[in-house]
Design a protein around this motif. Sequence first.
Motif, PDB file in Angstrom:
ATOM      1  N   TYR A 197     -24.688  10.501   3.866  1.00 34.36           N
ATOM      2  CA  TYR A 197     -25.475  11.600   4.434  1.00 34.36           C
ATOM      3  C   TYR A 197     -24.612  12.522   5.312  1.00 34.36           C
ATOM      4  N   MET A 198     -23.302  12.374   5.238  1.00 34.18           N
ATOM      5  CA  MET A 198     -22.403  13.188   6.052  1.00 34.18           C
ATOM      6  C   MET A 198     -22.066  14.500   5.359  1.00 34.18           C
ATOM      7  N   ALA A 199     -22.079  15.586   6.100  1.00 35.98           N
ATOM      8  CA  ALA A 199     -21.725  16.899   5.574  1.00 35.98           C
ATOM      9  C   ALA A 199     -20.222  16.979   5.322  1.00 35.98           C
ATOM     10  N   PRO A 200     -19.790  17.851   4.409  1.00 37.69           N
ATOM     11  CA  PRO A 200     -18.351  17.944   4.096  1.00 37.69           C
ATOM     12  C   PRO A 200     -17.479  18.210   5.307  1.00 37.69           C
ATOM     13  N   GLU A 201     -17.950  19.042   6.229  1.00 35.59           N
ATOM     14  CA  GLU A 201     -17.096  19.399   7.366  1.00 35.59           C
ATOM     15  C   GLU A 201     -16.801  18.196   8.267  1.00 35.59           C
ATOM     16  N   ARG A 202     -17.577  17.135   8.144  1.00 39.61           N
ATOM     17  CA  ARG A 202     -17.318  15.960   8.973  1.00 39.61           C
ATOM     18  C   ARG A 202     -16.106  15.171   8.487  1.00 39.61           C
ATOM     19  N   PHE A 203     -15.694  15.393   7.241  1.00 39.06           N
ATOM     20  CA  PHE A 203     -14.486  14.765   6.723  1.00 39.06           C
ATOM     21  C   PHE A 203     -13.286  15.709   6.790  1.00 39.06           C
ATOM     22  N   ASP A 204     -13.511  16.931   7.216  1.00 38.95           N
ATOM     23  CA  ASP A 204     -12.498  17.984   7.128  1.00 38.95           C
ATOM     24  C   ASP A 204     -11.669  18.007   8.403  1.00 38.95           C
ATOM     25  N   SER A 205     -10.419  17.631   8.292  1.00 40.01           N
ATOM     26  CA  SER A 205      -9.550  17.607   9.469  1.00 40.01           C
ATOM     27  C   SER A 205      -8.600  18.798   9.505  1.00 40.01           C
ATOM     28  N   LEU A 206      -8.749  19.755   8.550  1.00 40.12           N
ATOM     29  CA  LEU A 206      -7.773  20.845   8.477  1.00 40.12           C
ATOM     30  C   LEU A 206      -8.115  22.006   9.403  1.00 40.12           C
ATOM     31  N   ASP A 207      -9.397  22.391   9.437  1.00 35.35           N
ATOM     32  CA  ASP A 207      -9.705  23.566  10.267  1.00 35.35           C
ATOM     33  C   ASP A 207     -10.280  23.177  11.620  1.00 35.35           C
ATOM     34  N   GLY A 208     -10.557  21.880  11.850  1.00 30.45           N
ATOM     35  CA  GLY A 208     -10.908  21.403  13.179  1.00 30.45           C
ATOM     36  C   GLY A 208     -12.200  21.955  13.737  1.00 30.45           C
TER      37      GLY A 208
END
Length: 548
Positions: free
Chosen positions: A180-191
Amino acid sequence: MSMPLRPGDLARLGRYELVGRLGEGGMGTVFLGRDPDGRLVAIKTVRPEYAADTEFRGRFRSEVNRAQQVPPFSTAEVLDADPDHEPPYLVVEYVDGPSLAAEIRDKGPLSGSALHSVAVGVATALTAIHGAGVIHRDLKPGNVLFARGGIKVIDFGIARAFEATSQHTRTDQMVGTVAYMAPERFDSLDGRPVTAAADIFAWGAVVAYAATGRTPFAAEAAAATAMRILTQPPDLRGVPESLVPVVERALAKDPVERPSARELLDLLLASSVTKSGSAGTGSAVPGSAHAGSAVAVPVGAGPVVAVSDQGARVGVPSGRRRSKALAAASVAVLLAGGLGAAIRYLPVESGGAEVGAGPSPFLSAPAQVSPGVAAPGEPVTPEERLAAIMRGNRQTLIHVAEIDRDLSLEKHNAEVEVGDGTGAKSLFALDSLGVDYLIRSMADPSVERCIGVRIIPDVGSEVVATDCTPTKGTIFELARSEKTDDQGRPTYWIYNDTYGAVQWDEDEKSLYVQEVGDADVLTTFSFVDRGPLPATASLGTPSSEPSR
Protein backbone atom coordinates in the motif's frame (compact mmCIF):
# COMPACT_ATOMS: atom_id res chain seq x y z
CA MET A 1 -12.08 -9.89 20.01
CA SER A 2 -9.39 -9.46 22.63
CA MET A 3 -6.89 -12.04 23.87
CA PRO A 4 -5.96 -12.63 27.52
CA LEU A 5 -3.11 -10.72 29.05
CA ARG A 6 0.16 -12.63 29.10
CA PRO A 7 2.54 -13.25 31.98
CA GLY A 8 4.58 -10.11 32.47
CA ASP A 9 1.98 -7.74 30.97
CA LEU A 10 1.17 -4.64 33.00
CA ALA A 11 -2.15 -4.51 34.84
CA ARG A 12 -2.47 -0.74 34.48
CA LEU A 13 -1.16 2.12 32.36
CA GLY A 14 -1.69 5.47 34.02
CA ARG A 15 -5.34 5.68 34.98
CA TYR A 16 -6.34 2.83 32.68
CA GLU A 17 -6.90 -0.78 33.69
CA LEU A 18 -5.65 -3.30 31.11
CA VAL A 19 -8.10 -6.16 30.51
CA GLY A 20 -6.77 -7.89 27.38
CA ARG A 21 -4.64 -7.78 24.25
CA LEU A 22 -5.90 -6.58 20.87
CA GLY A 23 -2.75 -7.12 18.82
CA GLU A 24 0.97 -6.64 18.43
CA GLY A 25 3.04 -5.05 15.68
CA GLY A 26 6.42 -3.64 14.87
CA MET A 27 5.96 -0.48 16.91
CA GLY A 28 4.35 -1.87 20.02
CA THR A 29 1.42 -3.71 21.59
CA VAL A 30 -2.25 -2.72 21.58
CA PHE A 31 -4.20 -3.49 24.75
CA LEU A 32 -7.89 -3.41 25.52
CA GLY A 33 -8.28 -1.09 28.48
CA ARG A 34 -10.96 0.43 30.68
CA ASP A 35 -11.01 4.05 31.79
CA PRO A 36 -12.14 5.13 35.28
CA ASP A 37 -15.72 5.48 34.03
CA GLY A 38 -15.75 1.90 32.78
CA ARG A 39 -15.51 2.80 29.09
CA LEU A 40 -13.51 0.38 26.93
CA VAL A 41 -10.57 1.94 25.09
CA ALA A 42 -7.70 0.78 22.90
CA ILE A 43 -4.23 1.58 24.30
CA LYS A 44 -1.18 1.44 22.05
CA THR A 45 2.14 1.14 23.86
CA VAL A 46 5.52 1.88 22.33
CA ARG A 47 8.42 -0.57 22.16
CA PRO A 48 11.40 0.21 24.44
CA GLU A 49 13.81 0.80 21.54
CA TYR A 50 11.68 3.75 20.42
CA ALA A 51 10.79 4.96 23.89
CA ALA A 52 14.51 5.40 24.72
CA ASP A 53 14.87 8.03 21.97
CA THR A 54 14.23 11.54 23.32
CA GLU A 55 13.71 12.85 19.78
CA PHE A 56 11.02 10.24 19.26
CA ARG A 57 9.23 11.26 22.45
CA GLY A 58 9.15 14.88 21.32
CA ARG A 59 7.76 13.99 17.93
CA PHE A 60 5.33 11.55 19.52
CA ARG A 61 3.98 14.36 21.70
CA SER A 62 3.57 16.80 18.81
CA GLU A 63 2.00 14.23 16.48
CA VAL A 64 -0.51 13.12 19.13
CA ASN A 65 -1.46 16.75 19.79
CA ARG A 66 -2.11 17.16 16.08
CA ALA A 67 -4.03 13.90 15.84
CA GLN A 68 -6.33 15.04 18.64
CA GLN A 69 -7.52 17.81 16.31
CA VAL A 70 -8.93 15.27 13.81
CA PRO A 71 -12.76 15.25 13.89
CA PRO A 72 -13.89 11.80 15.09
CA PHE A 73 -16.31 11.04 12.26
CA SER A 74 -14.99 8.02 10.31
CA THR A 75 -11.92 7.80 12.55
CA ALA A 76 -11.19 6.26 15.94
CA GLU A 77 -11.03 9.29 18.22
CA VAL A 78 -7.71 10.01 19.93
CA LEU A 79 -8.62 10.29 23.62
CA ASP A 80 -5.40 10.56 25.58
CA ALA A 81 -1.64 10.02 25.49
CA ASP A 82 1.33 10.11 27.82
CA PRO A 83 4.66 10.39 25.98
CA ASP A 84 6.55 10.63 29.30
CA HIS A 85 5.21 7.40 30.73
CA GLU A 86 7.29 4.19 30.81
CA PRO A 87 6.29 2.93 28.30
CA PRO A 88 4.76 5.82 26.32
CA TYR A 89 1.20 5.12 25.27
CA LEU A 90 -1.67 6.41 23.16
CA VAL A 91 -5.36 5.94 24.01
CA VAL A 92 -7.99 5.84 21.27
CA GLU A 93 -11.64 4.99 20.95
CA TYR A 94 -12.24 1.23 21.02
CA VAL A 95 -14.06 0.11 17.86
CA ASP A 96 -15.78 -3.22 18.40
CA GLY A 97 -15.95 -4.42 14.83
CA PRO A 98 -14.04 -6.52 12.30
CA SER A 99 -11.35 -5.07 10.06
CA LEU A 100 -11.67 -4.90 6.29
CA ALA A 101 -8.84 -7.45 6.11
CA ALA A 102 -10.81 -9.89 8.28
CA GLU A 103 -14.01 -9.36 6.27
CA ILE A 104 -12.27 -10.09 2.97
CA ARG A 105 -10.46 -13.09 4.45
CA ASP A 106 -13.61 -14.62 5.93
CA LYS A 107 -16.29 -13.61 3.41
CA GLY A 108 -14.50 -12.68 0.20
CA PRO A 109 -14.38 -9.44 -1.82
CA LEU A 110 -17.04 -6.75 -1.48
CA SER A 111 -19.34 -5.56 -4.23
CA GLY A 112 -22.18 -3.12 -4.87
CA SER A 113 -23.12 -0.68 -2.14
CA ALA A 114 -20.90 -2.38 0.49
CA LEU A 115 -17.80 -1.73 -1.63
CA HIS A 116 -18.83 1.81 -2.48
CA SER A 117 -19.50 2.52 1.20
CA VAL A 118 -15.98 1.42 2.12
CA ALA A 119 -14.53 3.65 -0.61
CA VAL A 120 -16.57 6.64 0.57
CA GLY A 121 -16.00 5.94 4.29
CA VAL A 122 -12.22 5.76 3.97
CA ALA A 123 -12.13 8.86 1.74
CA THR A 124 -14.22 10.69 4.36
CA ALA A 125 -11.77 9.68 7.06
CA LEU A 126 -8.80 10.87 4.98
CA THR A 127 -10.57 14.19 4.40
CA ALA A 128 -10.81 14.67 8.17
CA ILE A 129 -7.28 13.45 8.85
CA HIS A 130 -5.67 15.58 6.14
CA GLY A 131 -7.79 18.55 7.12
CA ALA A 132 -6.13 18.49 10.54
CA GLY A 133 -2.67 18.46 8.95
CA VAL A 134 -2.06 14.77 9.68
CA ILE A 135 -0.82 12.12 7.24
CA HIS A 136 -1.79 8.54 8.05
CA ARG A 137 1.26 6.81 6.48
CA ASP A 138 -0.02 3.28 7.10
CA LEU A 139 -3.48 3.04 5.57
CA LYS A 140 -4.24 -0.63 4.89
CA PRO A 141 -7.20 -3.05 5.24
CA GLY A 142 -6.20 -3.94 8.80
CA ASN A 143 -6.63 -0.28 9.78
CA VAL A 144 -10.15 0.02 8.34
CA LEU A 145 -12.80 -1.19 10.80
CA PHE A 146 -16.52 -1.81 10.42
CA ALA A 147 -18.17 -0.01 13.31
CA ARG A 148 -21.82 0.48 14.17
CA GLY A 149 -23.01 3.13 11.76
CA GLY A 150 -20.11 3.13 9.31
CA ILE A 151 -16.40 2.91 8.62
CA LYS A 152 -13.70 3.83 11.13
CA VAL A 153 -10.04 4.35 10.21
CA ILE A 154 -7.55 3.69 13.01
CA ASP A 155 -3.81 4.00 13.70
CA PHE A 156 -3.32 7.48 12.25
CA GLY A 157 -1.35 10.29 13.77
CA ILE A 158 1.83 8.83 15.24
CA ALA A 159 3.52 7.16 12.26
CA ARG A 160 5.62 10.26 11.55
CA ALA A 161 7.02 10.15 15.07
CA PHE A 162 8.44 6.71 14.29
CA GLU A 163 9.53 7.51 10.76
CA ALA A 164 11.08 10.94 11.20
CA THR A 165 13.39 10.50 14.17
CA SER A 166 17.06 10.51 13.26
CA GLN A 167 17.74 6.85 14.07
CA HIS A 168 14.65 5.56 12.31
CA THR A 169 14.94 7.09 8.84
CA ARG A 170 16.70 4.28 7.01
CA THR A 171 14.89 2.63 4.12
CA ASP A 172 14.53 -0.55 6.12
CA GLN A 173 12.64 1.32 8.85
CA MET A 174 9.92 3.08 6.87
CA VAL A 175 6.57 2.84 8.60
CA GLY A 176 3.96 1.26 6.42
CA THR A 177 3.01 -1.84 4.46
CA VAL A 178 4.73 -2.47 1.14
CA ALA A 179 1.65 -3.34 -0.92
CA TYR A 180 0.00 0.00 0.00
CA MET A 181 3.05 2.28 -0.25
CA ALA A 182 3.14 5.04 -2.86
CA PRO A 183 6.06 5.08 -5.34
CA GLU A 184 7.63 8.18 -3.82
CA ARG A 185 8.13 6.30 -0.55
CA PHE A 186 10.69 4.07 -2.27
CA ASP A 187 12.27 6.96 -4.18
CA SER A 188 15.59 8.05 -2.71
CA LEU A 189 16.73 10.14 -5.70
CA ASP A 190 14.77 13.36 -5.40
CA GLY A 191 14.36 13.27 -1.60
CA ARG A 192 10.81 14.64 -1.57
CA PRO A 193 9.02 14.39 1.78
CA VAL A 194 5.97 12.17 2.16
CA THR A 195 2.78 14.12 1.54
CA ALA A 196 -0.92 13.43 1.92
CA ALA A 197 -0.87 12.10 -1.66
CA ALA A 198 0.75 8.91 -0.30
CA ASP A 199 -2.46 8.22 1.63
CA ILE A 200 -4.49 8.69 -1.56
CA PHE A 201 -2.36 6.03 -3.27
CA ALA A 202 -2.96 3.72 -0.30
CA TRP A 203 -6.71 4.42 -0.60
CA GLY A 204 -6.62 3.21 -4.21
CA ALA A 205 -4.81 0.01 -3.19
CA VAL A 206 -7.22 -0.59 -0.30
CA VAL A 207 -10.30 -0.18 -2.51
CA ALA A 208 -8.81 -2.48 -5.16
CA TYR A 209 -8.13 -5.07 -2.46
CA ALA A 210 -11.67 -4.75 -1.11
CA ALA A 211 -13.08 -5.34 -4.60
CA THR A 212 -10.84 -8.22 -5.64
CA GLY A 213 -9.22 -9.78 -2.56
CA ARG A 214 -5.73 -8.93 -3.86
CA THR A 215 -3.58 -5.84 -3.99
CA PRO A 216 -3.14 -4.13 -7.40
CA PHE A 217 0.64 -4.66 -7.50
CA ALA A 218 0.77 -8.07 -5.81
CA ALA A 219 3.94 -10.12 -6.25
CA GLU A 220 5.60 -13.02 -4.46
CA ALA A 221 8.03 -10.89 -2.47
CA ALA A 222 8.22 -7.38 -1.05
CA ALA A 223 10.99 -6.26 -3.42
CA ALA A 224 9.03 -7.44 -6.45
CA THR A 225 5.91 -5.66 -5.19
CA ALA A 226 7.92 -2.45 -4.77
CA MET A 227 9.22 -2.75 -8.33
CA ARG A 228 5.70 -3.16 -9.67
CA ILE A 229 4.55 -0.12 -7.72
CA LEU A 230 7.40 1.90 -9.23
CA THR A 231 7.16 0.69 -12.81
CA GLN A 232 3.91 -1.13 -13.63
CA PRO A 233 0.29 -0.03 -14.06
CA PRO A 234 -2.10 -1.44 -11.43
CA ASP A 235 -3.98 -4.67 -12.04
CA LEU A 236 -7.58 -3.56 -11.58
CA ARG A 237 -9.29 -6.62 -13.03
CA GLY A 238 -12.38 -7.24 -10.94
CA VAL A 239 -12.81 -3.64 -9.78
CA PRO A 240 -16.27 -2.37 -10.84
CA GLU A 241 -16.21 -0.09 -13.88
CA SER A 242 -17.82 2.66 -11.82
CA LEU A 243 -14.78 2.82 -9.55
CA VAL A 244 -11.95 2.11 -12.01
CA PRO A 245 -11.40 5.74 -13.17
CA VAL A 246 -11.23 7.05 -9.59
CA VAL A 247 -8.95 4.25 -8.41
CA GLU A 248 -6.66 4.76 -11.42
CA ARG A 249 -6.27 8.43 -10.56
CA ALA A 250 -5.52 7.59 -6.93
CA LEU A 251 -2.83 5.11 -8.06
CA ALA A 252 -1.05 7.54 -10.37
CA LYS A 253 2.72 7.19 -10.11
CA ASP A 254 3.26 10.93 -9.73
CA PRO A 255 1.73 12.30 -6.50
CA VAL A 256 0.77 15.58 -8.15
CA GLU A 257 -1.57 13.68 -10.48
CA ARG A 258 -3.62 12.19 -7.63
CA PRO A 259 -6.74 13.92 -6.33
CA SER A 260 -6.83 15.33 -2.82
CA ALA A 261 -8.98 13.57 -0.23
CA ARG A 262 -11.69 16.21 -0.68
CA GLU A 263 -11.59 15.82 -4.47
CA LEU A 264 -11.63 12.05 -4.07
CA LEU A 265 -14.75 12.24 -1.93
CA ASP A 266 -16.44 14.56 -4.46
CA LEU A 267 -15.66 12.14 -7.29
CA LEU A 268 -17.10 9.22 -5.34
CA LEU A 269 -20.25 11.06 -4.35
CA ALA A 270 -20.72 12.20 -7.94
CA SER A 271 -20.70 8.56 -9.06
CA SER A 272 -22.83 7.19 -6.21
CA VAL A 273 -26.24 7.27 -7.90
CA THR A 274 -27.52 3.73 -7.48
CA LYS A 275 -30.29 1.86 -9.29
CA SER A 276 -32.61 2.67 -6.40
CA GLY A 277 -31.78 6.37 -6.71
CA SER A 278 -30.05 6.64 -3.32
CA ALA A 279 -26.53 7.89 -2.70
CA GLY A 280 -23.78 5.92 -0.99
CA THR A 281 -22.90 7.60 2.29
CA GLY A 282 -20.46 5.24 3.89
CA SER A 283 -23.04 3.81 6.28
CA ALA A 284 -23.54 0.40 4.71
CA VAL A 285 -21.48 -2.52 5.86
CA PRO A 286 -20.83 -5.91 4.29
CA GLY A 287 -23.86 -8.11 4.47
CA SER A 288 -26.31 -5.22 4.86
CA ALA A 289 -29.62 -5.11 2.99
CA HIS A 290 -28.70 -1.92 1.18
CA ALA A 291 -28.35 -3.04 -2.44
CA GLY A 292 -27.73 -1.51 -5.84
CA SER A 293 -24.72 -0.94 -8.06
CA ALA A 294 -23.22 2.46 -8.73
CA VAL A 295 -23.60 4.18 -12.09
CA ALA A 296 -20.34 5.75 -13.24
CA VAL A 297 -19.98 9.43 -13.99
CA PRO A 298 -17.09 9.83 -16.47
CA VAL A 299 -13.91 10.81 -14.67
CA GLY A 300 -10.64 11.61 -16.41
CA ALA A 301 -8.16 8.91 -15.57
CA GLY A 302 -4.51 9.58 -14.93
CA PRO A 303 -1.87 8.81 -17.58
CA VAL A 304 -1.11 5.22 -18.46
CA VAL A 305 2.42 4.17 -17.54
CA ALA A 306 4.30 2.17 -20.14
CA VAL A 307 7.38 0.16 -19.24
CA SER A 308 10.14 -0.87 -21.59
CA ASP A 309 11.89 -4.24 -21.46
CA GLN A 310 14.71 -2.54 -19.58
CA GLY A 311 12.39 -1.25 -16.85
CA ALA A 312 12.59 2.45 -17.83
CA ARG A 313 9.33 4.36 -18.17
CA VAL A 314 8.17 5.49 -21.59
CA GLY A 315 6.34 8.68 -22.50
CA VAL A 316 6.91 10.76 -19.36
CA PRO A 317 8.63 13.96 -20.53
CA SER A 318 8.47 16.23 -17.48
CA GLY A 319 11.42 16.69 -15.16
CA ARG A 320 9.50 15.38 -12.15
CA ARG A 321 8.44 12.28 -14.05
CA ARG A 322 11.93 11.82 -15.47
CA SER A 323 13.27 11.70 -11.90
CA LYS A 324 10.76 8.99 -11.06
CA ALA A 325 11.76 7.06 -14.16
CA LEU A 326 15.39 7.20 -13.06
CA ALA A 327 14.40 5.94 -9.61
CA ALA A 328 12.54 2.99 -11.11
CA ALA A 329 15.38 2.18 -13.47
CA SER A 330 17.90 2.39 -10.62
CA VAL A 331 15.93 -0.04 -8.49
CA ALA A 332 15.69 -2.36 -11.51
CA VAL A 333 19.46 -2.25 -11.95
CA LEU A 334 20.07 -2.90 -8.26
CA LEU A 335 17.74 -5.87 -8.24
CA ALA A 336 19.29 -7.22 -11.41
CA GLY A 337 22.72 -7.07 -9.78
CA GLY A 338 24.36 -4.82 -12.40
CA LEU A 339 26.03 -2.66 -9.75
CA GLY A 340 27.06 -5.56 -7.55
CA ALA A 341 25.18 -3.79 -4.77
CA ALA A 342 22.64 -4.82 -2.20
CA ILE A 343 19.29 -3.25 -1.41
CA ARG A 344 17.54 -3.51 1.91
CA TYR A 345 13.83 -3.95 1.59
CA LEU A 346 11.24 -4.55 4.21
CA PRO A 347 10.54 -7.54 6.45
CA VAL A 348 7.21 -8.40 4.82
CA GLU A 349 5.61 -10.18 1.95
CA SER A 350 3.39 -8.25 -0.44
CA GLY A 351 0.32 -9.29 1.49
CA GLY A 352 0.95 -6.87 4.26
CA ALA A 353 2.90 -7.40 7.48
CA GLU A 354 4.12 -4.17 8.98
CA VAL A 355 7.30 -2.51 7.81
CA GLY A 356 9.46 -1.87 10.81
CA ALA A 357 8.08 -4.99 12.50
CA GLY A 358 11.52 -6.56 12.64
CA PRO A 359 14.86 -6.81 10.92
CA SER A 360 14.91 -6.51 7.16
CA PRO A 361 15.88 -9.32 4.83
CA PHE A 362 19.08 -8.53 2.93
CA LEU A 363 18.38 -8.98 -0.75
CA SER A 364 21.91 -9.29 -2.06
CA ALA A 365 22.38 -8.93 -5.81
CA PRO A 366 26.06 -9.22 -6.75
CA ALA A 367 26.96 -9.47 -10.40
CA GLN A 368 28.42 -12.92 -9.73
CA VAL A 369 28.55 -15.17 -6.72
CA SER A 370 32.01 -15.95 -5.40
CA PRO A 371 32.83 -18.91 -3.18
CA GLY A 372 31.87 -18.18 0.40
CA VAL A 373 29.47 -15.38 -0.62
CA ALA A 374 25.71 -15.75 -0.19
CA ALA A 375 23.73 -16.32 -3.36
CA PRO A 376 21.36 -13.60 -4.59
CA GLY A 377 18.38 -13.31 -2.29
CA GLU A 378 20.07 -15.44 0.39
CA PRO A 379 19.79 -13.98 3.92
CA VAL A 380 23.19 -13.21 5.39
CA THR A 381 22.95 -12.24 9.05
CA PRO A 382 21.11 -14.13 11.83
CA GLU A 383 18.50 -11.35 11.89
CA GLU A 384 17.92 -11.68 8.16
CA ARG A 385 17.61 -15.46 8.40
CA LEU A 386 15.08 -15.13 11.23
CA ALA A 387 13.06 -12.60 9.20
CA ALA A 388 13.02 -15.02 6.24
CA ILE A 389 11.84 -17.84 8.51
CA MET A 390 9.03 -15.64 9.84
CA ARG A 391 7.96 -14.86 6.29
CA GLY A 392 7.73 -18.58 5.53
CA ASN A 393 10.64 -18.53 3.09
CA ARG A 394 12.99 -20.88 4.98
CA GLN A 395 12.94 -24.25 6.69
CA THR A 396 13.61 -24.15 10.42
CA LEU A 397 14.30 -26.21 13.48
CA ILE A 398 11.99 -25.25 16.34
CA HIS A 399 14.31 -25.34 19.32
CA VAL A 400 12.98 -25.84 22.86
CA ALA A 401 15.33 -23.42 24.60
CA GLU A 402 15.00 -24.65 28.18
CA ILE A 403 15.95 -28.27 27.38
CA ASP A 404 18.20 -27.69 24.34
CA ARG A 405 16.14 -30.02 22.14
CA ASP A 406 14.10 -29.64 18.93
CA LEU A 407 10.54 -30.41 17.90
CA SER A 408 10.23 -33.60 15.90
CA LEU A 409 7.43 -35.22 13.90
CA GLU A 410 7.89 -38.68 12.43
CA LYS A 411 5.96 -39.47 9.23
CA HIS A 412 4.14 -42.35 10.88
CA ASN A 413 3.44 -40.67 14.21
CA ALA A 414 0.71 -38.22 15.14
CA GLU A 415 2.23 -36.78 18.30
CA VAL A 416 4.82 -34.01 18.13
CA GLU A 417 7.89 -35.02 20.13
CA VAL A 418 11.33 -33.58 20.82
CA GLY A 419 14.55 -34.86 19.32
CA ASP A 420 18.12 -34.11 18.39
CA GLY A 421 17.34 -31.83 15.46
CA THR A 422 18.56 -34.21 12.77
CA GLY A 423 16.74 -35.48 9.74
CA ALA A 424 13.65 -34.32 7.87
CA LYS A 425 11.46 -35.14 10.88
CA SER A 426 12.82 -32.02 12.61
CA LEU A 427 12.19 -29.60 9.74
CA PHE A 428 9.27 -27.18 9.85
CA ALA A 429 8.15 -24.00 8.10
CA LEU A 430 6.02 -21.10 9.34
CA ASP A 431 3.04 -20.55 7.07
CA SER A 432 1.99 -16.92 7.61
CA LEU A 433 -1.67 -16.02 8.14
CA GLY A 434 -1.20 -12.30 8.66
CA VAL A 435 0.17 -11.99 12.19
CA ASP A 436 -0.46 -15.66 13.02
CA TYR A 437 0.92 -18.93 11.64
CA LEU A 438 0.31 -22.49 10.67
CA ILE A 439 3.33 -24.58 11.69
CA ARG A 440 3.94 -26.96 8.80
CA SER A 441 6.02 -30.13 8.91
CA MET A 442 8.58 -30.49 6.12
CA ALA A 443 9.25 -34.18 6.80
CA ASP A 444 7.46 -34.90 3.53
CA PRO A 445 6.81 -31.63 1.64
CA SER A 446 4.42 -33.39 -0.74
CA VAL A 447 2.06 -34.15 2.19
CA GLU A 448 0.35 -31.38 4.14
CA ARG A 449 0.84 -31.96 7.87
CA CYS A 450 0.69 -29.15 10.39
CA ILE A 451 0.89 -28.90 14.16
CA GLY A 452 -2.39 -28.67 16.03
CA VAL A 453 -3.94 -28.98 19.50
CA ARG A 454 -5.84 -32.11 20.47
CA ILE A 455 -8.07 -31.80 23.54
CA ILE A 456 -8.59 -34.99 25.55
CA PRO A 457 -11.64 -34.53 27.81
CA ASP A 458 -10.91 -34.85 31.53
CA VAL A 459 -7.24 -35.55 30.76
CA GLY A 460 -5.60 -32.56 29.09
CA SER A 461 -4.17 -31.68 25.72
CA GLU A 462 -1.61 -32.92 23.21
CA VAL A 463 0.36 -31.26 20.42
CA VAL A 464 -0.21 -33.43 17.37
CA ALA A 465 -0.02 -33.55 13.58
CA THR A 466 -3.15 -32.63 11.67
CA ASP A 467 -4.31 -31.25 8.33
CA CYS A 468 -3.06 -27.81 7.31
CA THR A 469 -6.52 -26.27 7.61
CA PRO A 470 -6.69 -22.98 9.54
CA THR A 471 -8.93 -23.68 12.53
CA LYS A 472 -8.99 -22.55 16.13
CA GLY A 473 -6.79 -25.54 16.96
CA THR A 474 -4.10 -25.01 14.32
CA ILE A 475 -3.47 -21.25 14.27
CA PHE A 476 -0.60 -20.12 16.49
CA GLU A 477 0.83 -16.78 17.54
CA LEU A 478 4.51 -16.14 18.24
CA ALA A 479 5.19 -13.77 21.13
CA ARG A 480 8.76 -12.55 21.67
CA SER A 481 10.08 -13.31 25.15
CA GLU A 482 12.89 -11.48 26.91
CA LYS A 483 15.10 -14.59 26.90
CA THR A 484 17.61 -15.96 24.40
CA ASP A 485 18.63 -19.55 23.81
CA ASP A 486 22.09 -21.03 24.38
CA GLN A 487 23.31 -19.56 21.08
CA GLY A 488 22.00 -16.06 21.80
CA ARG A 489 19.02 -16.41 19.46
CA PRO A 490 15.78 -14.66 20.43
CA THR A 491 13.08 -16.91 21.86
CA TYR A 492 9.31 -16.89 21.58
CA TRP A 493 6.28 -18.22 23.36
CA ILE A 494 4.04 -20.22 21.02
CA TYR A 495 0.40 -19.43 21.77
CA ASN A 496 -2.86 -20.81 20.50
CA ASP A 497 -5.48 -18.11 20.99
CA THR A 498 -8.19 -20.61 22.00
CA TYR A 499 -6.35 -23.16 24.12
CA GLY A 500 -3.18 -21.55 25.46
CA ALA A 501 0.60 -21.82 25.34
CA VAL A 502 2.66 -24.77 24.09
CA GLN A 503 4.67 -26.11 27.04
CA TRP A 504 7.13 -28.90 27.86
CA ASP A 505 6.28 -31.30 30.67
CA GLU A 506 9.59 -32.47 32.10
CA ASP A 507 7.96 -35.24 34.14
CA GLU A 508 5.97 -36.69 31.25
CA LYS A 509 8.62 -35.83 28.66
CA SER A 510 5.95 -34.48 26.34
CA LEU A 511 4.44 -31.30 24.95
CA TYR A 512 1.08 -30.01 26.08
CA VAL A 513 -0.95 -26.80 25.91
CA GLN A 514 -1.36 -24.81 29.09
CA GLU A 515 -4.34 -22.50 29.43
CA VAL A 516 -3.18 -18.91 29.83
CA GLY A 517 -3.49 -17.79 33.43
CA ASP A 518 -3.25 -21.26 34.99
CA ALA A 519 0.45 -20.84 35.75
CA ASP A 520 3.55 -19.08 34.50
CA VAL A 521 4.44 -19.87 30.90
CA LEU A 522 7.96 -21.26 31.14
CA THR A 523 8.78 -22.91 27.81
CA THR A 524 10.23 -20.76 25.02
CA PHE A 525 11.23 -21.64 21.48
CA SER A 526 13.86 -20.34 19.06
CA PHE A 527 14.12 -20.83 15.30
CA VAL A 528 17.21 -22.23 13.61
CA ASP A 529 17.65 -21.70 9.86
CA ARG A 530 17.86 -24.88 7.81
CA GLY A 531 17.91 -23.45 4.31
CA PRO A 532 15.37 -22.61 1.61
CA LEU A 533 12.15 -24.49 1.15
CA PRO A 534 12.33 -27.51 -1.18
CA ALA A 535 10.94 -26.96 -4.65
CA THR A 536 7.97 -29.22 -3.92
CA ALA A 537 6.83 -27.19 -0.93
CA SER A 538 3.94 -24.77 -1.34
CA LEU A 539 3.26 -22.56 1.65
CA GLY A 540 0.54 -20.01 1.96
CA THR A 541 -2.14 -22.16 0.31
CA PRO A 542 -4.13 -23.72 3.14
CA SER A 543 -6.92 -26.04 2.19
CA SER A 544 -9.67 -23.76 3.43
CA GLU A 545 -10.38 -20.43 5.05
CA PRO A 546 -10.04 -20.13 8.83
CA SER A 547 -13.00 -21.42 10.80
CA ARG A 548 -14.72 -18.78 12.84
